[in-house]
Motif scaffolding. Structure first.
Motif, mmCIF file in Angstrom:
data_model
loop_
_atom_site.group_PDB
_atom_site.id
_atom_site.type_symbol
_atom_site.label_atom_id
_atom_site.label_comp_id
_atom_site.label_asym_id
_atom_site.label_seq_id
_atom_site.Cartn_x
_atom_site.Cartn_y
_atom_site.Cartn_z
ATOM 1 N N LEU A 86 0.587 -0.972 -0.214
ATOM 2 C CA LEU A 86 -0.103 0.079 0.043
ATOM 3 C C LEU A 86 1.189 0.737 0.213
ATOM 4 N N ASN A 87 1.942 0.779 0.402
ATOM 5 C CA ASN A 87 2.736 2.601 0.436
ATOM 6 C C ASN A 87 3.745 2.491 -0.700
ATOM 7 N N ARG A 88 3.968 1.126 -1.460
ATOM 8 C CA ARG A 88 4.734 1.478 -2.669
ATOM 9 C C ARG A 88 3.242 2.393 -4.038
ATOM 10 N N LEU A 89 1.898 2.146 -3.400
ATOM 11 C CA LEU A 89 0.890 2.170 -4.566
ATOM 12 C C LEU A 89 0.591 3.988 -3.695
ATOM 13 N N ALA A 91 2.691 5.833 -2.560
ATOM 14 C CA ALA A 91 4.142 6.830 -3.373
ATOM 15 C C ALA A 91 4.123 6.482 -4.786
ATOM 16 N N ARG A 92 3.485 5.566 -5.766
ATOM 17 C CA ARG A 92 3.277 6.124 -7.234
ATOM 18 C C ARG A 92 2.304 6.876 -7.555
ATOM 19 N N LEU A 93 1.301 7.151 -6.256
ATOM 20 C CA LEU A 93 0.105 8.639 -6.774
ATOM 21 C C LEU A 93 0.956 9.007 -6.307
ATOM 22 N N GLU A 94 1.925 9.986 -5.659
ATOM 23 C CA GLU A 94 2.427 10.982 -5.562
ATOM 24 C C GLU A 94 3.668 11.696 -6.575
ATOM 25 N N LYS A 95 4.458 10.343 -6.545
ATOM 26 C CA LYS A 95 4.855 10.155 -8.051
ATOM 27 C C LYS A 95 4.516 10.933 -9.637
ATOM 28 N N VAL A 119 -6.545 11.103 -1.476
ATOM 29 C CA VAL A 119 -6.541 9.545 -0.719
ATOM 30 C C VAL A 119 -7.176 8.818 -2.127
ATOM 31 N N LEU A 120 -6.482 7.288 -1.318
ATOM 32 C CA LEU A 120 -6.459 6.673 -2.004
ATOM 33 C C LEU A 120 -7.388 5.941 -1.244
ATOM 34 N N THR A 121 -8.388 5.563 -1.921
ATOM 35 C CA THR A 121 -9.536 5.109 -1.189
ATOM 36 C C THR A 121 -10.025 3.735 -0.906
#
Length: 205
Positions: A86-89, A91-95, A119-121
């Motif tokens: 979930l942290n990788r997801l 991080a990808r969203l922010e990038k 927010v990734l819901t």
């Protein structure tokens, strides 16, 4: 904002199981933001409380468990994703947001007073995560199903005034390509599409 996650075919240990989930709202991008942002923005990308909970648990609501009721399988019941995944997801969203906003002429600055809170819901994976495999020894990485994600965002001015909202949800409903993808292929596709749409909404170029 919910989704229509029609039917998924989960293939585990060579056996196909048809899973049906509750009918919910459809796919698409929605926004109440009608003009480009004129200031620098601070990005605040995070998981919803529910998704943070699902890192190490099954969904709290039975209706979110992929239509499999009391199943303890994290993969089929949309839980036990693992914090690292979930942290990788996020991080990808922010990038991706940083990349797309820059292309559209929006400056991102951690000190900006206007905040884009994203927010990734919800997420659905195409293949089991390491955490799910460790929780269920009989599960195989060869298992696959349809995936996707749901994302919500709010643009907030200094002082807390909401300037508008955005949301995007996309879930694959065709199983044909799932066997060829990775763990988060559909969720990553959703993240990338949201970043482009959000940047287009906020950008000046």
């Amino acid at each position: 904002m919910r989704h229509t996650y029609l039917t998924s075919i989960l293939v585990t240990m060579g056996t196909a199981a048809l899973l049906s989930a509750p009918a919910q709202a459809g796919h698409g991008f929605d926004t109440t933001i009608t003009a480009p942002v004129q200031t620098t923005v601070k990005l605040d990308v995070q998981l919803s409380d529910e998704m943070a909970y699902r890192a190490n648990n099954l969904p709290k609501s039975l209706r979110d468990r992929g239509g499999v009721g009391l199943s303890r399988s994290g993969f089929s019941a949309n839980g036990y994703y693992g914090e690292k995944d979930l942290n990788r997801l996020t991080a990808r969203l922010e990038k991706r947001l940083n990349e797309q906003l820059a292309k559209r002429g929006v400056t991102v600055d951690d000190n900006a007073s206007t905040v884009l809170r994203v927010v990734l819901t919800d997420v659905r994976n195409n293949r089991p995560t390491f955490k799910q495999l460790s929780k269920e020894p009989g599960l195989s990485y060869d298992s696959f199903g349809n995936g996707g994600a749901e994302i919500e965002a709010e643009l907030i001015r200094a002082g807390g005034e909401a300037l508008g909202e955005m949301s995007y949800q996309w879930y694959e409903n065709d199983i044909q390509d799932a066997r060829f993808g990775g763990t988060w292929s559909d969720a990553n596709r959703t993240i990338d599409r949201f970043a482009k749409k959000a940047a287009k909404t906020l950008g000046t170029s």
